[in-house]
Design a protein around this motif. Structure first.
Motif, PDB file in Angstrom:
ATOM      1  N   VAL A   1       0.188  12.477   1.836  1.00 41.24           N
ATOM      2  CA  VAL A   1       1.177  12.796   2.872  1.00 41.24           C
ATOM      3  C   VAL A   1       1.202  11.721   3.961  1.00 41.24           C
ATOM      4  CG1 VAL A   1       1.824  14.479   4.652  1.00 41.24           C
ATOM      5  CG2 VAL A   1       1.063  15.274   2.402  1.00 41.24           C
ATOM      6  N   THR A   2       0.049  11.402   4.520  1.00 43.59           N
ATOM      7  CA  THR A   2       0.004  10.465   5.637  1.00 43.59           C
ATOM      8  C   THR A   2       0.109   9.021   5.175  1.00 43.59           C
ATOM      9  OG1 THR A   2      -1.333  12.032   6.885  1.00 43.59           O
ATOM     10  CG2 THR A   2      -1.319   9.759   7.666  1.00 43.59           C
ATOM     11  N   ASN A   3      -0.684   8.634   4.194  1.00 39.16           N
ATOM     12  CA  ASN A   3      -0.706   7.234   3.770  1.00 39.16           C
ATOM     13  C   ASN A   3       0.495   6.856   2.908  1.00 39.16           C
ATOM     14  OD1 ASN A   3      -3.168   7.529   5.000  1.00 39.16           O
ATOM     15  ND2 ASN A   3      -4.329   6.539   3.407  1.00 39.16           N
ATOM     16  N   LEU A   4       0.868   7.721   1.963  1.00 38.34           N
ATOM     17  CA  LEU A   4       1.981   7.387   1.072  1.00 38.34           C
ATOM     18  C   LEU A   4       3.316   7.946   1.549  1.00 38.34           C
ATOM     19  CD1 LEU A   4       0.455   7.625  -2.514  1.00 38.34           C
ATOM     20  CD2 LEU A   4       0.530   5.695  -0.932  1.00 38.34           C
TER      21      LEU A   4
ATOM     22  N   ASP B   1      11.226  -0.768  -2.347  1.00 40.50           N
ATOM     23  CA  ASP B   1      12.249  -1.795  -2.144  1.00 40.50           C
ATOM     24  C   ASP B   1      11.626  -3.167  -1.921  1.00 40.50           C
ATOM     25  OD1 ASP B   1      14.433  -0.058  -2.400  1.00 40.50           O
ATOM     26  OD2 ASP B   1      14.343   0.494  -0.286  1.00 40.50           O
ATOM     27  N   ASN B   2      10.524  -3.216  -1.159  1.00 43.34           N
ATOM     28  CA  ASN B   2       9.909  -4.489  -0.814  1.00 43.34           C
ATOM     29  C   ASN B   2       8.401  -4.368  -0.982  1.00 43.34           C
ATOM     30  OD1 ASN B   2       8.536  -6.480   0.947  1.00 43.34           O
ATOM     31  ND2 ASN B   2      10.625  -7.096   1.457  1.00 43.34           N
ATOM     32  N   ILE B   3       7.856  -5.050  -1.956  1.00 43.90           N
ATOM     33  CA  ILE B   3       6.435  -4.928  -2.291  1.00 43.90           C
ATOM     34  C   ILE B   3       5.548  -5.440  -1.162  1.00 43.90           C
ATOM     35  CG2 ILE B   3       6.205  -7.128  -3.543  1.00 43.90           C
ATOM     36  CD1 ILE B   3       4.710  -3.948  -4.907  1.00 43.90           C
ATOM     37  N   GLU B   4       5.952  -6.515  -0.497  1.00 45.53           N
ATOM     38  CA  GLU B   4       5.119  -7.053   0.578  1.00 45.53           C
ATOM     39  C   GLU B   4       5.034  -6.102   1.765  1.00 45.53           C
ATOM     40  OE1 GLU B   4       7.407 -10.407   0.357  1.00 45.53           O
ATOM     41  OE2 GLU B   4       6.003 -11.545  -0.878  1.00 45.53           O
TER      42      GLU B   4
ATOM     43  N   LEU C   1      -0.132  -0.380   3.227  1.00 47.90           N
ATOM     44  CA  LEU C   1      -1.408   0.010   2.632  1.00 47.90           C
ATOM     45  C   LEU C   1      -2.558  -0.587   3.427  1.00 47.90           C
ATOM     46  CD1 LEU C   1      -0.671  -0.381  -1.191  1.00 47.90           C
ATOM     47  CD2 LEU C   1      -0.873   1.760   0.105  1.00 47.90           C
ATOM     48  N   HIS C   2      -2.459  -1.863   3.754  1.00 45.53           N
ATOM     49  CA  HIS C   2      -3.509  -2.521   4.534  1.00 45.53           C
ATOM     50  C   HIS C   2      -3.703  -1.848   5.883  1.00 45.53           C
ATOM     51  CE1 HIS C   2      -3.108  -6.458   2.053  1.00 45.53           C
ATOM     52  NE2 HIS C   2      -4.119  -5.732   1.612  1.00 45.53           N
ATOM     53  N   GLN C   3      -2.601  -1.425   6.529  1.00 44.36           N
ATOM     54  CA  GLN C   3      -2.698  -0.731   7.820  1.00 44.36           C
ATOM     55  C   GLN C   3      -3.480   0.573   7.693  1.00 44.36           C
ATOM     56  OE1 GLN C   3       1.342  -0.249   9.088  1.00 44.36           O
ATOM     57  NE2 GLN C   3       1.560  -2.374   9.737  1.00 44.36           N
TER      58      GLN C   3
ATOM     59  N   GLN D   1      -6.021   0.941   5.645  1.00 45.75           N
ATOM     60  CA  GLN D   1      -7.302   0.548   5.055  1.00 45.75           C
ATOM     61  C   GLN D   1      -7.346   0.804   3.546  1.00 45.75           C
ATOM     62  OE1 GLN D   1      -7.496   2.183   8.347  1.00 45.75           O
ATOM     63  NE2 GLN D   1      -7.381   0.034   8.889  1.00 45.75           N
ATOM     64  N   ILE D   2      -6.226   0.650   2.874  1.00 45.68           N
ATOM     65  CA  ILE D   2      -6.138   0.746   1.416  1.00 45.68           C
ATOM     66  C   ILE D   2      -5.928  -0.672   0.905  1.00 45.68           C
ATOM     67  CG2 ILE D   2      -4.860   1.671  -0.543  1.00 45.68           C
ATOM     68  CD1 ILE D   2      -4.012   3.988   1.391  1.00 45.68           C
ATOM     69  N   MET D   3      -6.830  -1.126   0.043  1.00 49.19           N
ATOM     70  CA  MET D   3      -6.792  -2.507  -0.424  1.00 49.19           C
ATOM     71  C   MET D   3      -6.262  -2.582  -1.856  1.00 49.19           C
ATOM     72  SD  MET D   3      -7.714  -4.108   2.147  1.00 49.19           S
ATOM     73  CE  MET D   3      -7.708  -3.020   3.572  1.00 49.19           C
ATOM     74  N   PRO D   4      -4.995  -2.942  -2.004  1.00 46.98           N
ATOM     75  CA  PRO D   4      -4.442  -3.069  -3.355  1.00 46.98           C
ATOM     76  C   PRO D   4      -4.893  -4.369  -4.011  1.00 46.98           C
ATOM     77  CG  PRO D   4      -2.796  -3.692  -1.737  1.00 46.98           C
ATOM     78  CD  PRO D   4      -4.013  -3.224  -0.967  1.00 46.98           C
ATOM     79  N   GLU D   5      -4.668  -4.433  -5.306  1.00 46.73           N
ATOM     80  CA  GLU D   5      -4.908  -5.668  -6.046  1.00 46.73           C
ATOM     81  C   GLU D   5      -3.869  -6.708  -5.610  1.00 46.73           C
ATOM     82  OE1 GLU D   5      -4.580  -4.686 -10.181  1.00 46.73           O
ATOM     83  OE2 GLU D   5      -6.349  -3.396 -10.139  1.00 46.73           O
TER      84      GLU D   5
END
Length: 128
Positions: A24-27, A83-86, A92-94, A96-100
């Motif tokens: 809910v909050t992060n995604l 729409d925009n991956i970047e 995600l970084h905000q 604290q989720i670190m994607p590949e």
């Protein structure tokens, strides 16, 4: 048989409050309905993705772990279109989720990345 669309995706989590906050909050998924089923000591959270698809988040006491590698049998991963991956990766970084690192699909030329939910379920973001 004529299938119209994916109706819902069901996910069983190990920590209901942590997973609820993640989705809910992060995604940014929207809560449709939340039910506590006392007879099962279980929550069921219905979530909307952009008002179209539904994810059912379940909690069950002492649910067994499942291997969650992309090449393991069963659900490979859950993918969301963005729409925009970047911009999505920056969000995600905000949180604290670190994607590949962002990759390019050789078949479509589209950009995508993976990260994990609190139970290590692989989640993909795929650029529109």
């Amino acid at each position: 048989m004529k299938l119209n669309k994916v109706h819902h995706i069901a996910i069983i989590c190990s920590n209901y409050e942590l997973s609820k906050r993640f989705y809910v909050t992060n995604l940014g998924l929207t809560i449709i309905n939340e039910t506590y089923r006392e007879d099962r000591n279980s929550y069921k959270l219905d979530l909307a993705v952009n008002g179209q698809y539904q994810i059912e988040l379940f909690s069950f006491p002492d649910s067994p772990r499942r291997l969650s590698y992309p090449e393991a049998r069963g659900l490979r991963h859950l993918a969301f279109e963005v729409d925009n991956i970047e911009e999505a990766v920056a969000e995600l970084h905000q949180n604290q989720i670190m994607p590949e690192p962002i990759r390019i699909d050789p078949g479509t030329g589209k950009r995508y990345t993976f990260f994990h939910d609190p139970d290590d379920l692989p989640i993909e973001l795929y650029e529109k």
